[in-house]
Design a protein around this motif. Structure first.
Motif, mmCIF file in Angstrom:
data_model
loop_
_atom_site.group_PDB
_atom_site.id
_atom_site.type_symbol
_atom_site.label_atom_id
_atom_site.label_comp_id
_atom_site.label_asym_id
_atom_site.label_seq_id
_atom_site.Cartn_x
_atom_site.Cartn_y
_atom_site.Cartn_z
ATOM 1 N N ALA A 115 0.705 -1.154 0.026
ATOM 2 C CA ALA A 115 0.080 0.118 -0.010
ATOM 3 C C ALA A 115 0.566 1.266 0.145
ATOM 4 O O ALA A 115 0.759 2.193 1.086
ATOM 5 C CB ALA A 115 -0.708 -0.340 1.479
ATOM 6 N N MET A 116 1.494 1.338 -1.021
ATOM 7 C CA MET A 116 2.319 2.751 -1.352
ATOM 8 C C MET A 116 1.945 3.726 -1.431
ATOM 9 O O MET A 116 2.572 5.195 -0.454
ATOM 10 C CB MET A 116 3.612 1.871 -2.342
ATOM 11 C CG MET A 116 2.356 2.508 -3.872
ATOM 12 S SD MET A 116 4.329 1.745 -4.457
ATOM 13 C CE MET A 116 3.822 1.975 -6.593
ATOM 14 N N GLU A 117 0.702 3.661 -1.381
ATOM 15 C CA GLU A 117 0.026 5.245 -1.844
ATOM 16 C C GLU A 117 -0.459 5.668 -0.728
ATOM 17 O O GLU A 117 -0.655 6.937 -0.474
ATOM 18 C CB GLU A 117 -1.270 4.747 -2.142
ATOM 19 C CG GLU A 117 -1.288 4.565 -3.990
ATOM 20 C CD GLU A 117 -0.653 2.447 -4.457
ATOM 21 O OE1 GLU A 117 -0.710 2.272 -5.681
ATOM 22 O OE2 GLU A 117 -0.274 2.184 -3.384
ATOM 23 N N ILE A 118 -0.360 5.037 0.951
ATOM 24 C CA ILE A 118 -0.938 5.919 1.986
ATOM 25 C C ILE A 118 0.432 5.757 2.388
ATOM 26 O O ILE A 118 0.820 6.626 2.845
ATOM 27 C CB ILE A 118 -1.476 4.014 2.562
ATOM 28 C CG1 ILE A 118 -2.721 4.164 1.968
ATOM 29 C CG2 ILE A 118 -1.368 5.121 4.122
ATOM 30 C CD1 ILE A 118 -3.903 3.507 2.021
ATOM 31 N N HIS A 119 1.165 4.590 2.246
ATOM 32 C CA HIS A 119 2.853 4.629 3.229
ATOM 33 C C HIS A 119 3.329 5.481 2.623
ATOM 34 O O HIS A 119 4.286 5.687 4.025
ATOM 35 C CB HIS A 119 2.892 3.225 3.312
ATOM 36 C CG HIS A 119 2.400 2.033 4.174
ATOM 37 N ND1 HIS A 119 2.420 0.780 3.841
ATOM 38 C CD2 HIS A 119 1.301 1.809 5.052
ATOM 39 C CE1 HIS A 119 1.315 0.526 4.343
ATOM 40 N NE2 HIS A 119 0.907 0.559 5.236
ATOM 41 N N LEU A 120 3.659 5.662 1.798
ATOM 42 C CA LEU A 120 4.111 6.473 1.460
ATOM 43 C C LEU A 120 4.561 7.990 2.552
ATOM 44 O O LEU A 120 5.318 8.333 2.698
ATOM 45 C CB LEU A 120 4.628 7.254 0.097
ATOM 46 C CG LEU A 120 5.204 8.862 -0.460
ATOM 47 C CD1 LEU A 120 6.501 8.410 0.072
ATOM 48 C CD2 LEU A 120 4.875 8.819 -1.629
ATOM 49 N N HIS A 121 3.356 8.403 2.625
ATOM 50 C CA HIS A 121 3.051 9.498 3.016
ATOM 51 C C HIS A 121 3.518 9.589 5.189
ATOM 52 O O HIS A 121 3.668 10.270 5.573
ATOM 53 C CB HIS A 121 1.534 10.013 3.502
ATOM 54 C CG HIS A 121 1.325 10.294 2.324
ATOM 55 N ND1 HIS A 121 1.524 12.242 1.883
ATOM 56 C CD2 HIS A 121 0.307 9.997 1.100
ATOM 57 C CE1 HIS A 121 1.052 12.267 1.198
ATOM 58 N NE2 HIS A 121 0.381 11.093 -0.009
ATOM 59 N N LEU A 122 3.319 8.097 5.336
ATOM 60 C CA LEU A 122 3.031 7.438 6.949
ATOM 61 C C LEU A 122 5.199 8.093 6.982
ATOM 62 O O LEU A 122 5.582 8.233 7.813
ATOM 63 C CB LEU A 122 3.448 6.779 7.073
ATOM 64 C CG LEU A 122 1.159 6.372 7.274
ATOM 65 C CD1 LEU A 122 0.412 5.621 7.461
ATOM 66 C CD2 LEU A 122 0.769 8.028 7.851
ATOM 67 N N ALA A 123 5.247 6.831 5.607
ATOM 68 C CA ALA A 123 7.043 6.802 6.110
ATOM 69 C C ALA A 123 7.771 8.463 5.890
ATOM 70 O O ALA A 123 8.684 8.858 6.427
ATOM 71 C CB ALA A 123 7.243 6.356 4.829
ATOM 72 N N ALA A 124 6.982 9.089 5.503
ATOM 73 C CA ALA A 124 7.558 9.886 4.756
ATOM 74 C C ALA A 124 7.765 11.447 6.553
ATOM 75 O O ALA A 124 8.817 11.954 6.892
ATOM 76 C CB ALA A 124 7.000 11.232 3.859
ATOM 77 N N ALA A 125 7.054 10.939 7.729
ATOM 78 C CA ALA A 125 7.014 11.541 8.687
ATOM 79 C C ALA A 125 7.751 10.613 10.054
ATOM 80 O O ALA A 125 7.302 11.303 10.399
ATOM 81 C CB ALA A 125 5.572 11.689 8.966
ATOM 82 N N TYR A 126 8.181 9.896 9.570
ATOM 83 C CA TYR A 126 9.079 9.126 10.296
ATOM 84 C C TYR A 126 10.603 9.863 10.815
ATOM 85 O O TYR A 126 10.590 10.224 9.854
ATOM 86 C CB TYR A 126 9.162 7.896 9.975
ATOM 87 C CG TYR A 126 9.875 6.536 11.548
ATOM 88 C CD1 TYR A 126 8.600 6.925 12.043
ATOM 89 C CD2 TYR A 126 11.073 6.190 10.924
ATOM 90 C CE1 TYR A 126 9.426 5.143 12.726
ATOM 91 C CE2 TYR A 126 11.276 5.358 12.065
ATOM 92 C CZ TYR A 126 10.589 4.778 13.158
ATOM 93 O OH TYR A 126 10.953 4.295 13.889
ATOM 94 N N PRO A 127 10.421 9.705 11.715
ATOM 95 C CA PRO A 127 11.758 10.630 12.260
ATOM 96 C C PRO A 127 13.305 10.128 11.470
ATOM 97 O O PRO A 127 14.078 10.635 11.159
ATOM 98 C CB PRO A 127 11.778 9.917 13.491
ATOM 99 C CG PRO A 127 10.347 10.400 14.046
ATOM 100 C CD PRO A 127 10.045 9.785 13.051
ATOM 101 N N HIS A 128 13.496 8.242 11.800
ATOM 102 C CA HIS A 128 14.357 7.984 11.056
ATOM 103 C C HIS A 128 14.055 7.625 9.089
ATOM 104 O O HIS A 128 13.339 7.122 9.052
ATOM 105 C CB HIS A 128 15.000 6.867 11.473
ATOM 106 C CG HIS A 128 15.176 7.127 12.778
ATOM 107 N ND1 HIS A 128 15.761 7.796 13.929
ATOM 108 C CD2 HIS A 128 13.999 6.214 14.301
ATOM 109 C CE1 HIS A 128 15.647 7.712 14.924
ATOM 110 N NE2 HIS A 128 13.869 6.788 15.288
ATOM 111 N N GLU A 129 15.316 7.596 8.774
ATOM 112 C CA GLU A 129 15.282 7.166 7.395
ATOM 113 C C GLU A 129 14.787 5.655 6.883
ATOM 114 O O GLU A 129 14.851 5.212 7.488
ATOM 115 C CB GLU A 129 16.847 7.702 6.545
ATOM 116 C CG GLU A 129 16.356 7.267 5.068
ATOM 117 C CD GLU A 129 16.013 8.365 4.490
ATOM 118 O OE1 GLU A 129 14.758 7.871 3.206
ATOM 119 O OE2 GLU A 129 15.980 9.303 4.297
#
Length: 385
Positions: free
Chosen positions: A317-331
């Motif tokens: 589900a990259m369509e959702i998770h791209l946004h959530l990963a972008a907001a995670y502090p660690h790369e």
């Protein structure tokens, strides 16, 4: 107690309409991973989706989805249909409160698995709506740490695919701007796994990030042996080497190998992920927002993972998770699957090894005519806008 669930004086808008849709996405080729080769599952030929579309009195709209592979799709739709009426009249900004209200509306079936996966479609739609109302991409609403995320491809490396085609697929993925490649392992013949892995590493060279995924099909001794045998391939991680609920086994493996251990995609709640975190059972945690109940619980889990300095690589589900990963502090990493692309009118921008957050408000996606054509059931609640 009931008064706590009523919108207060600060309410500026209310949910007026919800549409649920059951959608069946057919796959061009039956897909097999190690669970199929060990006889535990049949090849996957389609994915069942639950879409939720929400509108408010003030004219704001949101869309979200959940999904299920091989089984569970009709159950998600049926449960969502039962509990969705409680949304009408709620303030769409009160997302956490609404999530709790939906959980209590279906409390008899629990707070994980299918019950909360049905809620996930609504929860994602509410976050999409909130970001659209703010005129921001969801990542920006959450507070992004980056505008693009490293991405790796999985869809080209399944076990039903001959190794020659896996190599061609890997080349094509790198040509699309994807930076990493993941292949499936976990076959009954472990020597064949090592041969395929060696062929891929030789084809890619040492500089391309490479991951493997055993889909829970090794026992503890096999995972130890295979983990040691794979150390020389300089893998980014070994994924799901053991049963998803074997916290002790994963912890022992993570402490004994140089290669990071990744797991979590099959878990269906924050509580289950907390057991992994507390048991130091993963170096890379791989939650799936639709599987754990949506973005609201995902954010709770991300805070726990951040506190314990874990790497994050959300599942599917990259369509959702791209946004959530972008907001995670660690790369983090985001998993690339092109399978869902026919469902949407828009495409993600992938270049230079990274998946870029779209500038469009919300998730940045609208349902395609093809998604409508694949709809098998739908129902509506409230007043259509």
């Amino acid at each position: 107690m009931q008064a706590a669930f009523q919108p207060g004086e600060a309410t500026l808008d209310r949910i007026s309409w919800v549409r649920l849709s059951a959608v069946r996405l057919p796959l061009a080729t039956p897909v097999s991973d190690a669970k199929v080769l060990t006889g535990r599952q049949r090849p996957m030929t389609e994915i069942a989706f639950l879409f939720a579309e929400i509108a408010t009195e003030e004219g704001h709209h949101g869309i979200g989805f959940s999904y299920s592979k091989r089984a569970g799709g009709p159950g998600q739709y049926a449960h969502a249909k039962e509990i969705t009426p409680v949304l009408i009249g709620e303030d769409p900004s009160d997302i956490a409160k609404i999530w709790t209200k939906l959980v209590w509306a279906g409390a008899s079936v629990g707070r994980s698995g299918l019950a909360t996966q049905a809620i996930a479609a609504v929860d994602v739609a509410l976050w999409d709506l909130k970001a659209k109302r703010a005129g921001l991409p969801l990542a920006k609403l959450l507070g992004s740490h980056r505008d693009s995320v490293r991405c790796y491809n999985t869809s080209g490396g399944f076990l039903h695919t001959p190794i020659e085609q896996v190599l061609e697929n890997a080349t094509a993925s790198l040509g699309r701007g994807i930076s990493g490649i993941k292949i499936k392992v976990g076959q009954p013949d472990t020597a064949e796994d090592l041969c395929r892995l060696a062929a891929v590493r030789e084809h890619l060279g040492d500089g391309v990030p490479l991951m493997v995924d055993a889909n829970q099909q090794w026992d503890r001794p096999t995972a130890q042996r295979m983990g040691r045998a794979m150390e020389s391939f300089n893998l980014v991680w070994i994924e799901e080497p053991l049963d998803a609920y074997d916290v002790e086994g994963h912890a022992a493996l993570a402490s004994s190998l140089d290669t990071p251990v990744a797991t979590g995609e099959m878990l269906a709640s924050v509580a289950e992920h907390w057991e992994l975190i507390r048991g130091r059972a993963a170096d890379v945690i791989q939650p799936d927002a639709p599987r754990i109940g949506g973005i609201t619980p995902f954010l709770r889990l991300a805070a726990l993972a951040d506190h314990h300095h874990l790497q994050l690589a959300p599942h599917f589900a990259m369509e959702i998770h791209l946004h959530l990963a972008a907001a995670y502090p660690h790369e983090p990493w985001v998993e690339h699957f092109e399978w869902l692309e026919p469902l949407f009118n828009e495409r993600l921008d992938i270049r230079d090894g990274r998946m870029h957050v779209p500038g469009r408000p919300g998730l940045g996606f609208t349902l395609s005519d093809q998604a409508r054509a694949w709809t098998t059931e739908e129902c509506e609640f409230g007043k259509r806008p």
